[in-house]
Design a protein around this motif. Structure first.
Motif, PDB file in Angstrom:
ATOM      1  N   UNK A  34     -10.760  -8.510  -8.643  1.00  0.00           N
ATOM      2  CA  UNK A  34     -10.550  -7.158  -9.176  1.00  0.00           C
ATOM      3  C   UNK A  34     -10.292  -7.194 -10.676  1.00  0.00           C
ATOM      4  N   UNK A  35      -9.424  -8.124 -11.110  1.00  0.00           N
ATOM      5  CA  UNK A  35      -9.044  -8.238 -12.508  1.00  0.00           C
ATOM      6  C   UNK A  35      -8.555  -9.664 -12.748  1.00  0.00           C
ATOM      7  N   UNK A  36      -8.857 -10.266 -13.898  1.00  0.00           N
ATOM      8  CA  UNK A  36      -8.260 -11.567 -14.216  1.00  0.00           C
ATOM      9  C   UNK A  36      -6.739 -11.423 -14.319  1.00  0.00           C
ATOM     10  N   UNK A  93       4.907  -4.954 -12.318  1.00  0.00           N
ATOM     11  CA  UNK A  93       6.122  -5.531 -11.759  1.00  0.00           C
ATOM     12  C   UNK A  93       6.227  -5.184 -10.280  1.00  0.00           C
ATOM     13  N   UNK A  94       6.822  -6.100  -9.536  1.00  0.00           N
ATOM     14  CA  UNK A  94       7.104  -5.899  -8.120  1.00  0.00           C
ATOM     15  C   UNK A  94       8.500  -6.418  -7.830  1.00  0.00           C
ATOM     16  N   UNK A  95       9.221  -5.752  -6.937  1.00  0.00           N
ATOM     17  CA  UNK A  95      10.455  -6.332  -6.439  1.00  0.00           C
ATOM     18  C   UNK A  95      10.116  -7.521  -5.546  1.00  0.00           C
ATOM     19  N   UNK A  96      10.984  -8.525  -5.543  1.00  0.00           N
ATOM     20  CA  UNK A  96      10.711  -9.734  -4.784  1.00  0.00           C
ATOM     21  C   UNK A  96      11.026  -9.655  -3.313  1.00  0.00           C
ATOM     22  N   UNK A  97      11.524  -8.488  -2.837  1.00  0.00           N
ATOM     23  CA  UNK A  97      11.931  -8.376  -1.438  1.00  0.00           C
ATOM     24  C   UNK A  97      10.798  -7.982  -0.496  1.00  0.00           C
ATOM     25  N   UNK A  98       9.597  -7.756  -1.031  1.00  0.00           N
ATOM     26  CA  UNK A  98       8.454  -7.416  -0.187  1.00  0.00           C
ATOM     27  C   UNK A  98       8.334  -5.948   0.159  1.00  0.00           C
ATOM     28  N   UNK A  99       9.247  -5.104  -0.341  1.00  0.00           N
ATOM     29  CA  UNK A  99       9.167  -3.682   0.001  1.00  0.00           C
ATOM     30  C   UNK A  99       8.081  -2.960  -0.794  1.00  0.00           C
ATOM     31  N   UNK A 100       7.731  -3.459  -1.976  1.00  0.00           N
ATOM     32  CA  UNK A 100       6.578  -2.923  -2.717  1.00  0.00           C
ATOM     33  C   UNK A 100       5.304  -3.524  -2.163  1.00  0.00           C
ATOM     34  N   UNK A 101       4.231  -2.750  -2.156  1.00  0.00           N
ATOM     35  CA  UNK A 101       2.950  -3.191  -1.613  1.00  0.00           C
ATOM     36  C   UNK A 101       2.018  -3.589  -2.759  1.00  0.00           C
ATOM     37  N   UNK A 102       1.647  -4.881  -2.875  1.00  0.00           N
ATOM     38  CA  UNK A 102       0.735  -5.294  -3.940  1.00  0.00           C
ATOM     39  C   UNK A 102      -0.606  -4.572  -3.917  1.00  0.00           C
ATOM     40  N   UNK A 103      -1.000  -4.033  -2.763  1.00  0.00           N
ATOM     41  CA  UNK A 103      -2.256  -3.287  -2.689  1.00  0.00           C
ATOM     42  C   UNK A 103      -2.241  -2.046  -3.568  1.00  0.00           C
ATOM     43  N   UNK A 104      -1.043  -1.615  -3.989  1.00  0.00           N
ATOM     44  CA  UNK A 104      -0.949  -0.460  -4.888  1.00  0.00           C
ATOM     45  C   UNK A 104      -1.285  -0.811  -6.330  1.00  0.00           C
ATOM     46  N   UNK A 105      -1.265  -2.091  -6.690  1.00  0.00           N
ATOM     47  CA  UNK A 105      -1.541  -2.463  -8.087  1.00  0.00           C
ATOM     48  C   UNK A 105      -2.944  -2.033  -8.516  1.00  0.00           C
ATOM     49  N   UNK A 106      -4.009  -2.300  -7.735  1.00  0.00           N
ATOM     50  CA  UNK A 106      -5.328  -1.804  -8.150  1.00  0.00           C
ATOM     51  C   UNK A 106      -5.375  -0.283  -8.286  1.00  0.00           C
ATOM     52  N   UNK A 107      -4.582   0.434  -7.494  1.00  0.00           N
ATOM     53  CA  UNK A 107      -4.535   1.893  -7.609  1.00  0.00           C
ATOM     54  C   UNK A 107      -3.910   2.312  -8.938  1.00  0.00           C
ATOM     55  N   UNK A 108      -2.867   1.597  -9.340  1.00  0.00           N
ATOM     56  CA  UNK A 108      -2.257   1.890 -10.634  1.00  0.00           C
ATOM     57  C   UNK A 108      -3.224   1.587 -11.772  1.00  0.00           C
TER      58      UNK A 108
END
Length: 241
Positions: A34-36, A93-108
């Motif tokens: 998706x992105x480097x 940035x993401x919290x390290x507890x896993x509650x944020x979803x990395x799949x949202x990064x491409x949306x941002x």
């Protein structure tokens, strides 16, 4: 390691050994092709074997970098450590507890492409929070008080997933807990911010590092300080002659 990443994913962690491997794999799955990118984990002097788990993952994940605080310094300092070390021009940035979803990064990232250049921060907005009732209640009132005092037009400043320009972040005043006031601080600097609805997940392992009372006591002092910074801010256009 990616030669010249466009994006650096910064993840501060303290005692999150069981959350590290699945979150790293989710970040990789969301961003490869998706992105480097690079992943910058900052271990805030964990007392468990979080650091050893991270070091073990480096051989499997070439994008992963690991930084370690020699003394515990808090989440804001860990984020700033990661941003300073990052090589990408934009930071997620993401919290390290896993509650944020990395799949949202491409949306941002996609949202960034729709906005003008003066928007330097895309803040996650947890529209369906998966926290305890007491934590949701405390957050609701904290957001109301903050919005009234700072007028930052941001429904959820406590969400850990954010996308922002590295240079703009490093130009902000630094203080402990500053990560909770990034929209107001960015606006103070003359930039615009946008809130984006994101996924939120229940914590599956580990324990929260905060309680409602501690957040409230620290938050009152911080709110006063940020409000003071805003009133003392001066900006002007600059011409080179």
């Amino acid at each position: 390691m990616t030669a010249s990443p466009e994006l650096s994913v910064v993840v501060p962690v303290f005692n999150e050994r069981d959350n590290v491997p699945p979150l790293v794999q989710e970040i990789v799955a969301a961003l490869r092709g998706v992105v480097p990118f690079e992943i910058v984990y900052v271990d805030d002097h964990s007392r468990d074997d979080t650091l050893a788990v991270l070091q073990g993952l480096k051989a499997q994940v070439p994008e992963l970098r690991v930084l370690h605080h020699v003394s515990q310094s808090g989440q804001s300092t860990a984020i700033r450590t990661g941003v300073k070390a990052a090589r990408g021009t934009w930071i997620a940035t993401l919290d390290g507890d896993g509650q944020n979803d990395p799949a949202d990064i491409p949306r941002l990232i996609a949202k960034r492409g729709e906005q003008p250049g003066e928007v330097k921060l895309f803040a996650g907005w947890r529209v369906n929070r998966q926290d305890t009732g007491s934590k949701r209640w405390a957050s609701k009132w904290a957001n109301k008080i903050r919005a009234r005092m700072l007028r930052d037009d941001t429904p959820d400043t406590g969400c850990g997933i954010k996308l922002f320009e590295r240079a703009a972040f490093l130009d902000l005043p630094y203080f402990d807990h500053m990560h909770r006031y990034l929209p107001a601080l960015m606006q103070r600097a003359g930039w615009k911010t946008v809130s984006v609805p994101v996924n939120h997940r229940a914590r599956t392992t580990g324990v929260s590092k905060y309680n409602n009372l501690n957040r409230a006591l620290v938050g009152i002092r911080d709110l006063r300080g940020v409000a003071w910074l805003i009133t003392r801010s001066k900006r002007t256009a600059v011409e080179e002659l």
